[in-house]
Motif scaffolding. Sequence first.
Motif, PDB file in Angstrom:
ATOM      1  N   ASP A  17       0.825  -1.206   0.000  1.00 31.21           N
ATOM      2  CA  ASP A  17       0.000   0.000   0.000  1.00 31.21           C
ATOM      3  C   ASP A  17       0.860   1.257   0.000  1.00 31.21           C
ATOM      4  N   LEU A  18       1.897   1.255   0.800  1.00 30.96           N
ATOM      5  CA  LEU A  18       2.787   2.426   0.856  1.00 30.96           C
ATOM      6  C   LEU A  18       3.495   2.638  -0.477  1.00 30.96           C
ATOM      7  N   THR A  19       3.922   1.564  -1.096  1.00 29.06           N
ATOM      8  CA  THR A  19       4.566   1.665  -2.414  1.00 29.06           C
ATOM      9  C   THR A  19       3.586   2.264  -3.421  1.00 29.06           C
ATOM     10  N   HIS A  20       2.346   1.798  -3.379  1.00 23.22           N
ATOM     11  CA  HIS A  20       1.320   2.318  -4.279  1.00 23.22           C
ATOM     12  C   HIS A  20       1.084   3.808  -4.029  1.00 23.22           C
ATOM     13  N   ILE A  21       1.012   4.205  -2.781  1.00 21.47           N
ATOM     14  CA  ILE A  21       0.819   5.612  -2.432  1.00 21.47           C
ATOM     15  C   ILE A  21       1.978   6.457  -2.956  1.00 21.47           C
ATOM     16  N   VAL A  22       3.189   5.972  -2.791  1.00 27.42           N
ATOM     17  CA  VAL A  22       4.369   6.700  -3.280  1.00 27.42           C
ATOM     18  C   VAL A  22       4.298   6.861  -4.794  1.00 27.42           C
ATOM     19  N   GLU A  23       3.919   5.806  -5.500  1.00 25.47           N
ATOM     20  CA  GLU A  23       3.815   5.879  -6.960  1.00 25.47           C
ATOM     21  C   GLU A  23       2.745   6.880  -7.386  1.00 25.47           C
ATOM     22  N   LEU A  24       1.609   6.859  -6.710  1.00 23.44           N
ATOM     23  CA  LEU A  24       0.559   7.829  -7.031  1.00 23.44           C
ATOM     24  C   LEU A  24       1.034   9.255  -6.788  1.00 23.44           C
ATOM     25  N   ARG A  25       1.757   9.448  -5.713  1.00 22.86           N
ATOM     26  CA  ARG A  25       2.291  10.784  -5.390  1.00 22.86           C
ATOM     27  C   ARG A  25       3.290  11.235  -6.451  1.00 22.86           C
ATOM     28  N   LYS A  26       4.150  10.322  -6.894  1.00 23.99           N
ATOM     29  CA  LYS A  26       5.111  10.656  -7.953  1.00 23.99           C
ATOM     30  C   LYS A  26       4.384  11.085  -9.214  1.00 23.99           C
ATOM     31  N   GLN A  27       3.340  10.338  -9.574  1.00 19.64           N
ATOM     32  CA  GLN A  27       2.558  10.684 -10.771  1.00 19.64           C
ATOM     33  C   GLN A  27       1.916  12.056 -10.621  1.00 19.64           C
ATOM     34  N   HIS A  28       1.395  12.329  -9.438  1.00 21.56           N
ATOM     35  CA  HIS A  28       0.775  13.625  -9.182  1.00 21.56           C
ATOM     36  C   HIS A  28       1.796  14.752  -9.309  1.00 21.56           C
ATOM     37  N   ILE A  29       2.964  14.530  -8.737  1.00 20.06           N
ATOM     38  CA  ILE A  29       4.025  15.547  -8.803  1.00 20.06           C
ATOM     39  C   ILE A  29       4.458  15.762 -10.251  1.00 20.06           C
ATOM     40  N   GLN A  30       4.574  14.683 -11.021  1.00 18.48           N
ATOM     41  CA  GLN A  30       4.961  14.817 -12.430  1.00 18.48           C
ATOM     42  C   GLN A  30       3.910  15.601 -13.206  1.00 18.48           C
ATOM     43  N   THR A  31       2.643  15.327 -12.921  1.00 16.52           N
ATOM     44  CA  THR A  31       1.558  16.048 -13.599  1.00 16.52           C
ATOM     45  C   THR A  31       1.591  17.523 -13.230  1.00 16.52           C
ATOM     46  N   GLU A  32       1.745  17.808 -11.957  1.00 16.12           N
ATOM     47  CA  GLU A  32       1.808  19.198 -11.500  1.00 16.12           C
ATOM     48  C   GLU A  32       3.018  19.915 -12.091  1.00 16.12           C
TER      49      GLU A  32
END
Length: 65
Positions: A17-32
Amino acid sequence: MKLLNEIEKTIARIESDLTHIVELRKQHIQTETAHILSEVDNKIGGLKAWLEDIKQAIYAGLRKL
């Protein structure tokens, strides 16, 4: 042993779950970041056009002299 096995499964699930959260956060940061860079590019383009207008106005004024 059963309790230890359940604890290990729970830890593995939490890690997943933590790995998934980190990946989602990375994607969000890349989009931003892409959005911010796009805005910066637009602002730079606007500034270049503005400077070109000023340059043309100066040249027009100098030709009248």
